[in-house]
Write a protein that holds these residues in place. Structure first.
Motif, PDB file in Angstrom:
ATOM      1  N   SER A 138       0.806  -1.231   0.024  1.00  0.00           N
ATOM      2  CA  SER A 138       0.142   0.043  -0.067  1.00  0.00           C
ATOM      3  C   SER A 138       0.847   1.301  -0.110  1.00  0.00           C
ATOM      4  N   LEU A 139       2.188   1.232   0.217  1.00  0.00           N
ATOM      5  CA  LEU A 139       3.060   2.339   0.559  1.00  0.00           C
ATOM      6  C   LEU A 139       3.642   2.628  -0.954  1.00  0.00           C
ATOM      7  N   TYR A 140       3.704   1.932  -1.975  1.00  0.00           N
ATOM      8  CA  TYR A 140       4.152   1.805  -2.850  1.00  0.00           C
ATOM      9  C   TYR A 140       3.358   2.503  -4.087  1.00  0.00           C
ATOM     10  N   ALA A 141       3.974   3.321  -5.024  1.00  0.00           N
ATOM     11  CA  ALA A 141       3.571   3.481  -6.163  1.00  0.00           C
ATOM     12  C   ALA A 141       3.638   2.552  -7.193  1.00  0.00           C
ATOM     13  N   MET A 142       2.741   1.942  -7.983  1.00  0.00           N
ATOM     14  CA  MET A 142       2.851   0.835  -8.875  1.00  0.00           C
ATOM     15  C   MET A 142       2.570   1.378 -10.393  1.00  0.00           C
ATOM     16  N   THR A 143       3.646   0.776 -11.291  1.00  0.00           N
ATOM     17  CA  THR A 143       3.763   1.565 -12.464  1.00  0.00           C
ATOM     18  C   THR A 143       3.722   0.223 -13.489  1.00  0.00           C
ATOM     19  N   TRP A 144       3.140   0.374 -14.501  1.00  0.00           N
ATOM     20  CA  TRP A 144       3.105  -0.614 -15.607  1.00  0.00           C
ATOM     21  C   TRP A 144       4.184  -0.092 -16.863  1.00  0.00           C
ATOM     22  N   TYR A 145       5.305  -0.799 -17.156  1.00  0.00           N
ATOM     23  CA  TYR A 145       6.052  -0.384 -18.480  1.00  0.00           C
ATOM     24  C   TYR A 145       5.990  -1.234 -19.419  1.00  0.00           C
ATOM     25  N   ARG A 146       6.339  -1.253 -20.659  1.00  0.00           N
ATOM     26  CA  ARG A 146       6.186  -2.270 -21.683  1.00  0.00           C
ATOM     27  C   ARG A 146       7.807  -1.988 -22.407  1.00  0.00           C
ATOM     28  N   GLN A 147       8.271  -3.018 -22.982  1.00  0.00           N
ATOM     29  CA  GLN A 147       9.198  -3.102 -23.878  1.00  0.00           C
ATOM     30  C   GLN A 147       9.024  -3.432 -25.282  1.00  0.00           C
ATOM     31  N   ALA A 148       8.921  -3.042 -26.256  1.00  0.00           N
ATOM     32  CA  ALA A 148       8.815  -3.751 -27.478  1.00  0.00           C
ATOM     33  C   ALA A 148      10.268  -4.034 -27.919  1.00  0.00           C
ATOM     34  N   TYR A 154       5.132  -6.651 -21.006  1.00  0.00           N
ATOM     35  CA  TYR A 154       4.831  -5.551 -19.947  1.00  0.00           C
ATOM     36  C   TYR A 154       5.366  -6.168 -18.525  1.00  0.00           C
ATOM     37  N   TYR A 155       5.892  -5.049 -17.984  1.00  0.00           N
ATOM     38  CA  TYR A 155       6.412  -5.242 -16.673  1.00  0.00           C
ATOM     39  C   TYR A 155       5.855  -4.442 -15.477  1.00  0.00           C
ATOM     40  N   CYS A 156       5.608  -5.044 -14.414  1.00  0.00           N
ATOM     41  CA  CYS A 156       5.044  -4.441 -13.073  1.00  0.00           C
ATOM     42  C   CYS A 156       6.422  -3.945 -12.285  1.00  0.00           C
ATOM     43  N   ASN A 157       6.128  -2.605 -11.890  1.00  0.00           N
ATOM     44  CA  ASN A 157       7.176  -1.860 -10.972  1.00  0.00           C
ATOM     45  C   ASN A 157       6.704  -1.293  -9.671  1.00  0.00           C
ATOM     46  N   ALA A 158       7.168  -1.377  -8.624  1.00  0.00           N
ATOM     47  CA  ALA A 158       6.864  -0.866  -7.370  1.00  0.00           C
ATOM     48  C   ALA A 158       8.052   0.163  -6.786  1.00  0.00           C
ATOM     49  N   ALA A 159       7.446   1.091  -6.671  1.00  0.00           N
ATOM     50  CA  ALA A 159       8.404   2.140  -5.970  1.00  0.00           C
ATOM     51  C   ALA A 159       8.171   3.097  -4.972  1.00  0.00           C
ATOM     52  N   LEU A 160       9.077   3.100  -4.062  1.00  0.00           N
ATOM     53  CA  LEU A 160       8.926   4.018  -2.894  1.00  0.00           C
ATOM     54  C   LEU A 160      10.267   4.494  -2.576  1.00  0.00           C
ATOM     55  N   ARG A 161      10.464   5.700  -2.878  1.00  0.00           N
ATOM     56  CA  ARG A 161      11.959   6.458  -2.786  1.00  0.00           C
ATOM     57  C   ARG A 161      12.786   5.581  -3.510  1.00  0.00           C
ATOM     58  N   TRP A 162      13.967   5.327  -2.835  1.00  0.00           N
ATOM     59  CA  TRP A 162      14.921   4.469  -3.509  1.00  0.00           C
ATOM     60  C   TRP A 162      14.699   3.059  -3.683  1.00  0.00           C
ATOM     61  N   MET A 163      13.492   2.499  -2.964  1.00  0.00           N
ATOM     62  CA  MET A 163      13.426   1.033  -3.346  1.00  0.00           C
ATOM     63  C   MET A 163      12.378   1.023  -4.550  1.00  0.00           C
ATOM     64  N   ILE A 164      13.066   0.065  -5.246  1.00  0.00           N
ATOM     65  CA  ILE A 164      12.168  -0.165  -6.606  1.00  0.00           C
ATOM     66  C   ILE A 164      12.389  -1.746  -6.944  1.00  0.00           C
ATOM     67  N   TYR A 165      11.080  -2.129  -7.187  1.00  0.00           N
ATOM     68  CA  TYR A 165      11.175  -3.443  -7.442  1.00  0.00           C
ATOM     69  C   TYR A 165      10.631  -3.774  -8.893  1.00  0.00           C
ATOM     70  N   TRP A 166      10.913  -4.913  -9.585  1.00  0.00           N
ATOM     71  CA  TRP A 166      10.439  -5.216 -10.813  1.00  0.00           C
ATOM     72  C   TRP A 166       9.971  -6.832 -10.820  1.00  0.00           C
ATOM     73  N   GLY A 167       8.924  -6.965 -11.758  1.00  0.00           N
ATOM     74  CA  GLY A 167       8.474  -8.228 -11.976  1.00  0.00           C
ATOM     75  C   GLY A 167       9.218  -8.875 -13.162  1.00  0.00           C
ATOM     76  N   GLN A 168       8.898  -9.876 -13.535  1.00  0.00           N
ATOM     77  CA  GLN A 168       9.604 -10.599 -14.611  1.00  0.00           C
ATOM     78  C   GLN A 168       9.067 -10.403 -16.144  1.00  0.00           C
ATOM     79  N   GLY A 169       7.788  -9.933 -16.102  1.00  0.00           N
ATOM     80  CA  GLY A 169       7.249  -9.413 -17.363  1.00  0.00           C
ATOM     81  C   GLY A 169       6.422 -10.282 -17.976  1.00  0.00           C
ATOM     82  N   THR A 170       5.109  -9.966 -18.690  1.00  0.00           N
ATOM     83  CA  THR A 170       4.404 -10.942 -19.333  1.00  0.00           C
ATOM     84  C   THR A 170       4.462 -10.227 -20.836  1.00  0.00           C
TER      85      THR A 170
END
Length: 116
Positions: free
Chosen positions: A30-40, A94-110
């Motif tokens: 709940s504390l993290y901004a969530m973002t979807w990225y993509r890479q073609a 498509y990748y999922c990203n969670a970010a809170l200040r300097w803490m950033i996490y990524w998923g493996q993509g779909t």
């Protein structure tokens, strides 16, 4: 152990819809901004949509405005990306990203493939 697991990708015809999910664990979602990225293929990773913690305000890339909707369910620690009126140019990992200040996490993509 932090985990972000995307699901829901696949092959869809132009004009179709898909819904992606990003299940999170190992951190206070709940504390993290969530973002979807993509890479073609052959292109840089780009931001698709983001949703803040707290108020849940959203922002979208111009290319997906009016077609994609990002949402989150803090109780289920899951973020979603509802995609409609898909176009061949939406084809990407498509990748999922969670970010809170300097803490950033990524998923493996779909993989999302839009093709007839």
């Amino acid at each position: 152990q932090v985990q972000l697991v995307e699901s829901g990708g696949g092959l869809v015809q132009p004009g179709g819809s898909l819904s992606l999910s990003c299940g999170a664990s190992g951190f206070t979602f709940s504390l993290y901004a969530m973002t979807w990225y993509r890479q073609a293929p052959g292109k840089e990773r780009e931001l698709v949509a983001t949703i803040s913690s707290g108020s849940g305000s959203t922002n979208y890339a111009d290319s997906v405005k009016g077609r994609f909707t990002i949402s989150r369910d803090n109780a289920k620690t899951t973020a979603y990306l509802q995609m409609s009126n898909l176009k061949p140019e939406d084809t990407a990992v498509y990748y999922c990203n969670a970010a809170l200040r300097w803490m950033i996490y990524w998923g493996q993509g779909t993989q999302v493939t839009v093709s007839s």
